[in-house]
Structure formats: structure tokens, C-alpha cells
Scaffold this active site. Structure first.
Site, mmCIF file in Angstrom:
data_model
loop_
_atom_site.group_PDB
_atom_site.id
_atom_site.type_symbol
_atom_site.label_atom_id
_atom_site.label_comp_id
_atom_site.label_asym_id
_atom_site.label_seq_id
_atom_site.Cartn_x
_atom_site.Cartn_y
_atom_site.Cartn_z
ATOM 1 N N GLU A 1 0.840 -1.190 0.000
ATOM 2 C CA GLU A 1 0.000 0.000 0.000
ATOM 3 C C GLU A 1 0.875 1.241 0.000
ATOM 4 O O GLU A 1 2.091 1.177 -0.176
ATOM 5 C CB GLU A 1 -0.947 -0.008 1.199
ATOM 6 C CG GLU A 1 -0.287 -0.202 2.543
ATOM 7 C CD GLU A 1 -1.280 -0.203 3.690
ATOM 8 O OE1 GLU A 1 -1.955 0.822 3.874
ATOM 9 O OE2 GLU A 1 -1.381 -1.216 4.401
ATOM 10 N N SER A 2 0.257 2.395 0.178
ATOM 11 C CA SER A 2 0.974 3.654 0.254
ATOM 12 C C SER A 2 1.975 3.806 -0.900
ATOM 13 O O SER A 2 1.652 3.543 -2.053
ATOM 14 C CB SER A 2 1.669 3.765 1.619
ATOM 15 O OG SER A 2 2.238 5.041 1.800
#
Length: 408
Positions: free
Chosen positions: A149-150
Site C-alpha cells: 500500500e501507500s
């Protein structure tokens, strides 16, 4: 995840140094791993290893939940680490002795944001592979998860090296008689994976690695008032089509390779609350669709210690509940769930009255059917039109899933 829970092409052998370290102690994956057989459909909630408010064997004893996902491995300096490793290793051993097991999750929001996941800190796929192999042998596990993610989602070099390393890990395990299940956990919206999320999958396939499970994070959409149970189910359906395309398999086969992980209670996004009613809806739908895994973030939050709190806490759900209520609601999934069969969307009836009274009634609403936006039903003498996908949402109920078209 802790903030937002956005769940084989090279050498088949360990790097020389890592292999020597293992063989010196007589450890190979086959000899050291617990050898616990996981169910084909499993509930495995995430546990935040940075906290000390969860004892795995206690949860197993209280609720029958024997499978967990421990988060997160950090890879700073291309060296794996887990908070309080020795304490968690002791818990894992105790759980395995009772017939349970854990999946070890790498990455997560903080690690991916700070760039300390292994794919970003290791200089080569073989260096990362050696670290992942060390986790398998040190902790004696057969299930791994990579939470992407991110920053990592859009970091092409990172996701490429990660896929290449996991291809090596899979070959290494196979050569040593060890079966490994490896999942990718990726953020999703009700419309499915973003284009970057799809790219994570196609990149992996292109680099010789296909995840066994694609676990979607159905949380933190950034929109106040979202009906979180329906949104999670919509995301599941949308992602199934994307996984089918990315992996070149049928949609039914894609469902069998999916996981679904909401965030219980108050999400990080203001106004987004995943209720116990949502838990029932999501568990039932996951069982009906025949997905591989159901989870949530996180076990240490499954209590009513901060009812009414409007910001997410790492130690309580923010909703009024008994301790373990979400765990109990999801636990049925491991035993096959509360499914009554594969859901079939109800055919859209011919529109009748659009309000004002006096029209003929549409087909009666039923709790056993799933409805899509625009479908019309009758209930309690009124016609209603669905304004979103919904399942077991009573017309006129608090979810707001139906618009009242008037009496019929």
C-alpha cells in the site's frame, strides 16, 4: 495498516550464506515448519504485533479462532524484524501445539510509507528472498502475506523486486518439500482495485510470481456515510473480475483466490463505521462467493472500550460491543460460513409506480436475495428502489439502501 490497511524465476536454492546458516543447525523448511493444514476457507484476523493486548491461545479458547495474520515485518537495512519477536514466537508455538497457525505479514502502511519494506531496502531479489526464507524457518510458518500500500503500490522497482524475490522463495520452498501460501494485500474501493493495484498483480505475473490469494482492504474510502458492508461486497465482486483478467482464469476461480479485510468499527476516515451488522453481511457474502480468506483489522480492537469515538483507535473499535463480537461474527467463515448457496442477483422487475400511491406493487423484497442499484421491490405496502448494491438490507432500514417510491 496500522493506519490504513490498504492482506519463480531465479535460483531455486538459498543464497550461499543463508543456506549455510540453515544447514548448520539442521533446519530446512520441511523440517522446521509447523505442518498445520489450513482450511480452504479461513478466517484469520490481523494482530498488531506492536501491541501486547492479544494472546492468540486465549482468543482461540474463547471464540474458536485458531488462525491469525501477524503484522508487520519491517525490512529496514534489508534485515527482517518483528516487534517482540521472541514473545510472538512463543505464542506461535503454543498456538500450533493446539492445532492453530499464523500467517506472517510483511510491509503495511507505516513500513511502506517510510520505505523500509524489504522490496525497497534490499539491493537484489536474492537478498530479499533470503530474508523471507529466514522468517519461514525461524518462525516455522507456511503462510506469508505482503501488504502493499501507500508508496509501494506505485513504486515499480519495489514491486518488481518483491515479485522476483517471492518467485525465488516459492522455488526454494518447493525444492525443500515445503508448501507455502503467499498472499498480496492491496487497497480496494467499492469499484475494485485502482489501476495501480491492478498493475501490482500484472507486474507480479510478468516477473514469474502469481500470488495464491489477493486480499483486498475494504476500508478507509474517504467518504463519510458509506455503507461499509455493502461497499465491501461490491469491492469483492469488482475485484474478482480484475483478478480473473490479470491471472487469466475464470471469475469463479478468481473468487476462490480472494480475501476480504475490512476495518472493524470506526475507520480512519471520519464517518465510516463498519458495524456488527456489516460483519454479518460480509461474512455471509464471503461464504456464498466461496472466497479463500476473511480477515479484519484488528484483533486488538475487537472490544467496546471506546464507544462513540469518532477517530480510529489501535486498541478499541469505537462502537458499542461485547469483547470479541466481531471475531464471533466472522468465525463461522472457517467452518464454511453462514452461506445458503451462491447468491443470484434478483432479476430487475418491470418498473411500476414511481411514487404518489395507487400503482401496482413490484416483486416482494426478500432477505435471501442480493439487489443492485436501480432494482425495484415492494415492502410493507410501498415500492422501493435500490440506490446501491445491497444484501439483507430491509427497505426503510437504517442503512439507507432503498428509496421509498410511495405506496402501491
Amino acid at each position: 495498516m496500522p493506519k490504513r490497511f490498504f492482506v519463480l524465476s531465479a535460483s531455486a536454492l538459498l543464497s550461499v550464506g543463508a543456506f549455510a546458516a540453515l544447514t548448520a543447525t539442521g533446519l530446512t523448511p520441511a523440517a522446521h515448519a509447523a505442518g498445520v493444514t489450513w482450511p480452504s476457507q479461513v478466517f484469520a484476523p490481523y494482530v498488531d504485533t506492536g501491541l501486547s493486548n492479544t494472546t492468540l491461545t486465549t482468543v482461540a479458547s474463547d471464540y474458536g479462532t485458531k488462525y491469525f495474520t501477524l503484522a508487520f515485518v519491517d525490512g529496514s537495512g534489508c534485515q527482517w524484524s518483528l516487534p517482540n519477536e521472541s514473545g510472538w514466537q512463543s505464542q506461535i508455538s503454543s498456538l500450533q501445539a493446539q492445532g492453530g497457525d499464523v500467517s506472517i505479514s510483511f510491509g503495511g502502511y507505516t513500513t511502506d510509507t517510510n520505505g523500509t519494506d524489504l522490496g525497497n531496502t534490499c539491493s537484489s531479489a536474492s537478498a530479499m528472498a533470503a530474508q523471507v526464507e529466514s522468517v519461514v524457518t525461524t518462525l516455522g510458518v507456511s503462510h506469508l502475506d505482503f501488504d502493499i500500500e501507500s508508496n509501494e503500490v506505485t513504486n515499480s522497482a519495489d514491486i518488481t523486486l518483491t515479485a522476483q524475490a517471492l518467485a525465488q522463495v516459492r522455488s526454494w520452498a518447493s525444492a525443500n518439500g515445503q508448501s507455502l501460501t503467499i498472499s498480496y494485500t492491496i487497497p480496494a474501493a467499492p469499484t475494485g482495485l485502482t489501476s495501480s493495484g491492478v498493475n501490482v498483480l500484472t507486474n507480479a505475473v510478468a516477473n514469474g510470481f502469481t500470488p495464491d490469494i489477493v486480499n483486498i482492504m475494504t476500508m478507509d474510502y474517504g467518504t463519510s456515510g458509506t455503507e461499509m458492508g455493502s461497499a465491501a461486497n461490491q469491492a469483492l465482486d469488482a475485484t474478482a473480475a480484475q483478478v480473473a483478467s490479470a491471472f487469466g482464469i475464470s471469475t469463479s476461480a478468481a473468487y476462490a483466490r480472494l480475501g476480504n479485510t475490512p476495518m472493524i468499527g470506526q475507520n480512519d476516515s471520519a464517518g465510516e463505521v463498519f458495524s456488527l451488522g456489516d460483519a454479518s453481511t460480509v461474512e455471509s457474502y464471503a461464504a456464498q462467493r466461496g472466497i479463500a480468506e476473511l480477515s479484519f483489522w484488528s484483533e486488538g480492537r475487537d472490544n467496546g472500550g471506546c464507544p462513540g469515538q469518532t477517530t480510529a483507535s489501535s486498541t478499541c473499535s469505537g462502537v458499542s460491543q461485547n469483547s470479541g463480537a466481531f471475531t464471533q461474527a466472522f468465525q463461522a467463515f472457517t467452518g464454511g460460513g453462514t452461506s445458503t448457496g451462491t447468491p443470484t442477483p434478483t432479476p430487475t422487475p418491470t418498473p411500476t409506480s414511481t411514487g404518489g400511491g395507487g400503482g401496482s406493487c413490484a416483486a416482494a423484497w426478500t432477505a435471501s436475495a442480493a439487489y443492485t442499484s436501480g432494482q425495484e421491490v415492494s415492502y410493507n405496502g410501498h415500492n422501493w428502489t435500490a440506490n446501491q448494491w445491497n444484501d439483507d438490507e430491509v427497505p426503510g432500514g437504517p442503512s439507507g439502501a432503498w428509496n421509498d417510491d410511495g405506496s402501491c
